[in-house]
Design a protein around this motif. Sequence first.
Motif, PDB file in Angstrom:
ATOM      1  N   LEU A  43      69.762  18.728  45.398  1.00 42.24           N
ATOM      2  CA  LEU A  43      68.456  18.576  44.579  1.00 42.24           C
ATOM      3  C   LEU A  43      68.307  17.485  44.133  1.00 42.24           C
ATOM      4  N   GLY A  44      69.227  16.881  43.586  1.00 42.76           N
ATOM      5  CA  GLY A  44      69.123  15.290  43.252  1.00 42.76           C
ATOM      6  C   GLY A  44      68.760  14.317  44.504  1.00 42.76           C
ATOM      7  N   PHE A  45      69.426  14.519  45.641  1.00 46.59           N
ATOM      8  CA  PHE A  45      69.065  13.721  46.755  1.00 46.59           C
ATOM      9  C   PHE A  45      67.584  13.935  47.016  1.00 46.59           C
ATOM     10  N   ALA A  46      66.952  15.440  47.144  1.00 47.20           N
ATOM     11  CA  ALA A  46      65.861  15.576  47.666  1.00 47.20           C
ATOM     12  C   ALA A  46      64.732  14.957  46.386  1.00 47.20           C
ATOM     13  N   ALA A  47      65.146  14.867  45.188  1.00 43.82           N
ATOM     14  CA  ALA A  47      64.188  14.231  44.109  1.00 43.82           C
ATOM     15  C   ALA A  47      64.174  12.722  44.491  1.00 43.82           C
ATOM     16  N   ALA A  82      44.958  14.021  39.853  1.00 44.21           N
ATOM     17  CA  ALA A  82      44.379  15.310  40.463  1.00 44.21           C
ATOM     18  C   ALA A  82      45.476  16.028  41.268  1.00 44.21           C
ATOM     19  N   GLY A  83      46.462  15.444  41.759  1.00 46.79           N
ATOM     20  CA  GLY A  83      47.686  16.400  42.490  1.00 46.79           C
ATOM     21  C   GLY A  83      48.423  16.683  41.497  1.00 46.79           C
ATOM     22  N   GLY A  84      48.874  15.998  40.631  1.00 52.62           N
ATOM     23  CA  GLY A  84      49.804  16.610  39.365  1.00 52.62           C
ATOM     24  C   GLY A  84      48.956  17.778  38.869  1.00 52.62           C
ATOM     25  N   LEU A  85      47.874  17.663  38.315  1.00 45.38           N
ATOM     26  CA  LEU A  85      47.077  18.459  37.711  1.00 45.38           C
ATOM     27  C   LEU A  85      46.894  19.743  38.511  1.00 45.38           C
ATOM     28  N   PHE A  86      46.456  19.551  39.812  1.00 45.52           N
ATOM     29  CA  PHE A  86      46.277  20.807  40.656  1.00 45.52           C
ATOM     30  C   PHE A  86      47.764  21.625  40.873  1.00 45.52           C
ATOM     31  N   LEU A  87      48.778  20.938  40.891  1.00 44.16           N
ATOM     32  CA  LEU A  87      50.444  21.737  40.958  1.00 44.16           C
ATOM     33  C   LEU A  87      50.537  22.379  39.646  1.00 44.16           C
ATOM     34  N   SER A  88      50.017  21.830  38.610  1.00 43.60           N
ATOM     35  CA  SER A  88      50.287  22.341  37.087  1.00 43.60           C
ATOM     36  C   SER A  88      49.457  23.610  37.293  1.00 43.60           C
ATOM     37  N   ALA A  89      48.198  23.502  37.600  1.00 37.84           N
ATOM     38  CA  ALA A  89      47.313  24.745  37.400  1.00 37.84           C
ATOM     39  C   ALA A  89      47.800  25.992  38.686  1.00 37.84           C
ATOM     40  N   MET A  90      48.557  25.569  39.923  1.00 37.39           N
ATOM     41  CA  MET A  90      49.011  26.508  40.448  1.00 37.39           C
ATOM     42  C   MET A  90      50.390  27.042  39.857  1.00 37.39           C
ATOM     43  N   ASP A  91      50.981  26.448  38.988  1.00 37.57           N
ATOM     44  CA  ASP A  91      52.239  26.787  38.562  1.00 37.57           C
ATOM     45  C   ASP A  91      51.967  27.749  37.359  1.00 37.57           C
ATOM     46  N   MET A 219      53.732  15.787  44.722  1.00 34.89           N
ATOM     47  CA  MET A 219      55.139  15.650  44.920  1.00 34.89           C
ATOM     48  C   MET A 219      55.973  15.410  43.728  1.00 34.89           C
ATOM     49  N   ILE A 220      55.480  14.161  42.816  1.00 38.25           N
ATOM     50  CA  ILE A 220      56.133  13.851  41.610  1.00 38.25           C
ATOM     51  C   ILE A 220      55.996  15.046  40.608  1.00 38.25           C
ATOM     52  N   PHE A 221      54.977  15.814  40.541  1.00 41.37           N
ATOM     53  CA  PHE A 221      54.982  17.000  39.747  1.00 41.37           C
ATOM     54  C   PHE A 221      56.311  17.747  40.100  1.00 41.37           C
ATOM     55  N   VAL A 222      56.182  18.233  41.403  1.00 38.76           N
ATOM     56  CA  VAL A 222      57.396  19.080  41.782  1.00 38.76           C
ATOM     57  C   VAL A 222      58.904  18.513  41.449  1.00 38.76           C
ATOM     58  N   LEU A 227      62.807  20.022  40.495  1.00 35.63           N
ATOM     59  CA  LEU A 227      64.145  19.362  40.955  1.00 35.63           C
ATOM     60  C   LEU A 227      64.909  18.852  39.769  1.00 35.63           C
ATOM     61  N   ILE A 228      64.384  17.733  39.078  1.00 31.38           N
ATOM     62  CA  ILE A 228      65.231  17.081  37.971  1.00 31.38           C
ATOM     63  C   ILE A 228      65.670  18.164  37.255  1.00 31.38           C
TER      64      ILE A 228
END
Length: 259
Positions: A43-47, A82-91, A219-222, A227-228
């Motif tokens: 997980l750390g490597f993927a992050a 927008a990308g981060g907020l979109f993932l937050s809404a999906m979450d 991706m940064i949101f994930v 991951l972290i």
Amino acid sequence: MDPGNPVFNAFLATIFTWLMTLAGAALVFLPLQGDRKLLDSSLGFAAGIMIAASFWSLLVPAIELSPTGVYAWVPPAAGFLAGGLFLSAMDRIIPHLHPGCDPEGLPTTWRRNRLLLLAVVIHNLPEGLAIGVAFGAAASTGGLAAPLALALGIGIQNLPEGAAVSLPLLGEGLSRWRSFIYGQLSGVIEVLGGIGGALMVYSFSGIMPYALGFAAGAMIFVVIEDLIPECQSGGNTDLATVSALMGFVLMMVLDLALA
């Protein structure tokens, strides 16, 4: 690859990332399910790879494609948020379940298996979208270095990530075969995201810097949301952190070497 055919290029690239995910998920058939160090380091490597890819393969091209002037920062910054907020809404909306955690999203009576699968979808869709958007942008710029480095980097991190998905599912009580199937499905989601991202950017070229920023923000949101915290929760904090540094450096080297 042909820079003028971004959809086909994105398809080929995400097939590669899916095969790497499949290989990682197949580790569920080995006696590794109790190895928390393997999970945390994976997980750390993927992050680390995803953080580096978000900058060099997505944000830098977004900045380069933005109109010059005082407000050149607007497309990548707006797309990133927008990308981060979109993932937050999906979450918050989509019911899902991460192994070892309580269900998230709207309340539902769906079975745990379906909720686990939806968590995989939310986690991996941004990676496929990022590859598709990068190849869509390359169709206009003519440079395949950034999307190839991105696809290669995500493919490399999908090998341990496939195991990081399938092994916890086995720990949740799923059979080895079902854990393997769910684990490799994360790669299938990337194929769909890659095709969709390439089609979107290629059809509407004016949104390229926004779309690249959007993929980076997602991706940064994930990384920050999933991951972290997960790689730090098993007590192997130093191992996970060093693995993240190694992933970051590997992605940076790939991007600069293929430029």
